[in-house]
Design a protein around this motif. Structure first.
Motif, PDB file in Angstrom:
ATOM      1  N   PRO A  99      -3.221  54.667 -46.083  1.00  0.00           N
ATOM      2  CA  PRO A  99      -4.659  54.973 -45.996  1.00  0.00           C
ATOM      3  C   PRO A  99      -4.983  56.453 -45.801  1.00  0.00           C
ATOM      4  N   THR A 100      -4.069  57.230 -45.281  1.00  0.00           N
ATOM      5  CA  THR A 100      -4.333  58.651 -45.049  1.00  0.00           C
ATOM      6  C   THR A 100      -4.068  59.529 -46.259  1.00  0.00           C
ATOM      7  N   ASP A 101      -3.509  58.963 -47.331  1.00  0.00           N
ATOM      8  CA  ASP A 101      -3.256  59.747 -48.543  1.00  0.00           C
ATOM      9  C   ASP A 101      -4.578  60.169 -49.171  1.00  0.00           C
ATOM     10  N   THR A 102      -4.701  61.460 -49.514  1.00  0.00           N
ATOM     11  CA  THR A 102      -5.965  61.980 -50.038  1.00  0.00           C
ATOM     12  C   THR A 102      -5.902  62.370 -51.506  1.00  0.00           C
ATOM     13  N   ASP A 103      -4.721  62.436 -52.077  1.00  0.00           N
ATOM     14  CA  ASP A 103      -4.602  62.903 -53.456  1.00  0.00           C
ATOM     15  C   ASP A 103      -4.605  61.747 -54.458  1.00  0.00           C
ATOM     16  N   THR A 104      -5.473  60.783 -54.252  1.00  0.00           N
ATOM     17  CA  THR A 104      -5.506  59.617 -55.121  1.00  0.00           C
ATOM     18  C   THR A 104      -6.857  59.492 -55.815  1.00  0.00           C
ATOM     19  N   ASN A 105      -6.891  58.671 -56.854  1.00  0.00           N
ATOM     20  CA  ASN A 105      -8.141  58.423 -57.559  1.00  0.00           C
ATOM     21  C   ASN A 105      -9.053  57.483 -56.781  1.00  0.00           C
ATOM     22  N   THR A 106      -8.462  56.478 -56.131  1.00  0.00           N
ATOM     23  CA  THR A 106      -9.254  55.541 -55.347  1.00  0.00           C
ATOM     24  C   THR A 106      -8.952  55.745 -53.870  1.00  0.00           C
ATOM     25  N   SER A 107      -9.956  55.642 -53.057  1.00  0.00           N
ATOM     26  CA  SER A 107      -9.753  55.814 -51.615  1.00  0.00           C
ATOM     27  C   SER A 107      -9.515  54.457 -50.967  1.00  0.00           C
ATOM     28  N   TYR A 108      -9.095  54.512 -49.733  1.00  0.00           N
ATOM     29  CA  TYR A 108      -8.831  53.298 -48.956  1.00  0.00           C
ATOM     30  C   TYR A 108     -10.116  52.490 -48.769  1.00  0.00           C
ATOM     31  N   LYS A 109     -11.225  53.167 -48.528  1.00  0.00           N
ATOM     32  CA  LYS A 109     -12.497  52.474 -48.326  1.00  0.00           C
ATOM     33  C   LYS A 109     -12.945  51.745 -49.590  1.00  0.00           C
ATOM     34  N   GLN A 110     -12.782  52.376 -50.753  1.00  0.00           N
ATOM     35  CA  GLN A 110     -13.148  51.723 -52.008  1.00  0.00           C
ATOM     36  C   GLN A 110     -12.281  50.486 -52.251  1.00  0.00           C
ATOM     37  N   TRP A 111     -10.986  50.651 -52.052  1.00  0.00           N
ATOM     38  CA  TRP A 111     -10.077  49.534 -52.251  1.00  0.00           C
ATOM     39  C   TRP A 111     -10.419  48.391 -51.305  1.00  0.00           C
ATOM     40  N   LYS A 112     -10.717  48.728 -50.053  1.00  0.00           N
ATOM     41  CA  LYS A 112     -11.037  47.715 -49.052  1.00  0.00           C
ATOM     42  C   LYS A 112     -12.303  46.937 -49.429  1.00  0.00           C
ATOM     43  N   SER A 113     -13.306  47.628 -49.928  1.00  0.00           N
ATOM     44  CA  SER A 113     -14.536  46.940 -50.321  1.00  0.00           C
ATOM     45  C   SER A 113     -14.316  46.056 -51.552  1.00  0.00           C
ATOM     46  N   GLN A 114     -13.440  46.452 -52.455  1.00  0.00           N
ATOM     47  CA  GLN A 114     -13.168  45.661 -53.652  1.00  0.00           C
ATOM     48  C   GLN A 114     -12.375  44.392 -53.333  1.00  0.00           C
ATOM     49  N   HIS A 115     -11.509  44.450 -52.322  1.00  0.00           N
ATOM     50  CA  HIS A 115     -10.616  43.338 -52.007  1.00  0.00           C
ATOM     51  C   HIS A 115     -11.004  42.616 -50.718  1.00  0.00           C
ATOM     52  N   GLU A 116     -12.262  42.674 -50.326  1.00  0.00           N
ATOM     53  CA  GLU A 116     -12.716  42.091 -49.065  1.00  0.00           C
ATOM     54  C   GLU A 116     -12.444  40.579 -48.999  1.00  0.00           C
ATOM     55  N   ASP A 117     -12.672  39.873 -50.093  1.00  0.00           N
ATOM     56  CA  ASP A 117     -12.457  38.421 -50.110  1.00  0.00           C
ATOM     57  C   ASP A 117     -10.984  38.065 -49.924  1.00  0.00           C
ATOM     58  N   ASP A 118     -10.112  38.808 -50.579  1.00  0.00           N
ATOM     59  CA  ASP A 118      -8.675  38.554 -50.456  1.00  0.00           C
ATOM     60  C   ASP A 118      -8.186  38.816 -49.036  1.00  0.00           C
ATOM     61  N   ILE A 119      -8.674  39.865 -48.437  1.00  0.00           N
ATOM     62  CA  ILE A 119      -8.284  40.214 -47.063  1.00  0.00           C
ATOM     63  C   ILE A 119      -8.746  39.131 -46.100  1.00  0.00           C
ATOM     64  N   ASN A 120      -9.978  38.669 -46.267  1.00  0.00           N
ATOM     65  CA  ASN A 120     -10.500  37.616 -45.391  1.00  0.00           C
ATOM     66  C   ASN A 120      -9.749  36.306 -45.565  1.00  0.00           C
ATOM     67  N   ALA A 121      -9.297  36.010 -46.786  1.00  0.00           N
ATOM     68  CA  ALA A 121      -8.517  34.793 -47.026  1.00  0.00           C
ATOM     69  C   ALA A 121      -7.196  34.841 -46.250  1.00  0.00           C
ATOM     70  N   LEU A 122      -6.514  35.976 -46.280  1.00  0.00           N
ATOM     71  CA  LEU A 122      -5.266  36.104 -45.524  1.00  0.00           C
ATOM     72  C   LEU A 122      -5.518  36.069 -44.017  1.00  0.00           C
ATOM     73  N   LYS A 123      -6.613  36.664 -43.575  1.00  0.00           N
ATOM     74  CA  LYS A 123      -6.944  36.625 -42.150  1.00  0.00           C
ATOM     75  C   LYS A 123      -7.223  35.196 -41.695  1.00  0.00           C
ATOM     76  N   ASP A 124      -7.882  34.403 -42.540  1.00  0.00           N
ATOM     77  CA  ASP A 124      -8.139  33.003 -42.200  1.00  0.00           C
ATOM     78  C   ASP A 124      -6.839  32.216 -42.099  1.00  0.00           C
ATOM     79  N   ILE A 125      -5.895  32.505 -42.984  1.00  0.00           N
ATOM     80  CA  ILE A 125      -4.587  31.846 -42.920  1.00  0.00           C
ATOM     81  C   ILE A 125      -3.889  32.197 -41.614  1.00  0.00           C
ATOM     82  N   LEU A 126      -3.957  33.464 -41.215  1.00  0.00           N
ATOM     83  CA  LEU A 126      -3.347  33.879 -39.950  1.00  0.00           C
ATOM     84  C   LEU A 126      -4.023  33.215 -38.755  1.00  0.00           C
ATOM     85  N   ARG A 127      -5.344  33.115 -38.788  1.00  0.00           N
ATOM     86  CA  ARG A 127      -6.066  32.449 -37.689  1.00  0.00           C
ATOM     87  C   ARG A 127      -5.670  30.979 -37.585  1.00  0.00           C
TER      88      ARG A 127
END
Length: 180
Positions: A99-127
């Protein structure tokens, strides 16, 4: 599931990955048994160097709210990193960046907003896993308490009878005279 195709694994599967890696460390072209991207929740990697030894020894240590990401997509190299959050570990598995890498085309925040559903699905599995583990531990504790409940009563009754029995004997004190 996620677009990164990362799967959650258990400790035994993670130790098997590490063992497979260490068994083939001297091979010229190693072929790992398990290929893919994996995440181990609630653990972290620790490395220990012993005196006069060249190799580092890698261990898994229990650590709450910590994640270890394993990447062995090519089947020859096992890449692994510790992360403080599930989202960061998924980001690394998907993009190969931290997440701290700055020399990329996409930032961590953009990626996180695009994959919000996938992240929540894995979090639900962990819960769900955590909830099942807690229920199993509570059931085991209740069963142990129920089984030991009758033993505690009998042992308590025995203690009362021993301490409050009426056939006690008086204690005599002896005086010792010193000869001088």
């Amino acid at each position: 599931m996620t677009q990164t195709k990362a799967t959650l694994i258990s400790v035994t599967e993670a130790t098997a990955l590490l063992k497979d890696r260490s068994d083939q460390i001297n091979e010229r072209f190693p072929q790992l048994k398990n290929k893919g991207k994996y995440i181990l929740p609630d653990y972290r990697l620790t490395r220990k160097r012993e005196a006069f030894k060249i190799r580092k020894h890698t261990f898994l240590q229990r650590h709450a709210r910590s994640y270890v990401a394993f990447d062995s997509e090519n089947g020859q190299t096992l890449w692994m990193h510790n992360f403080p959050s599930l989202t960061e570990s998924l980001f690394w598995l998907d993009t190969g960046l931290k997440p701290t890498d700055t020399d990329t085309n996409t930032s961590y925040k953009q990626w996180k907003s695009q994959h919000e559903d996938d992240i929540n699905a894995l979090k639900d599995i962990l819960r769900e896993r955590s909830r099942r583990r807690k229920e199993a531990a509570a059931a085991k504790k209740a069963a142990a308490k129920k089984a030991s409940g009758t033993k505690e009563v009998t042992s308590f009754n025995e203690k009362v009878e021993k301490n409050y029995s009426m056939d006690f004997k008086p204690v005599r004190f002896l005086s010792l005279k010193q000869s001088g």
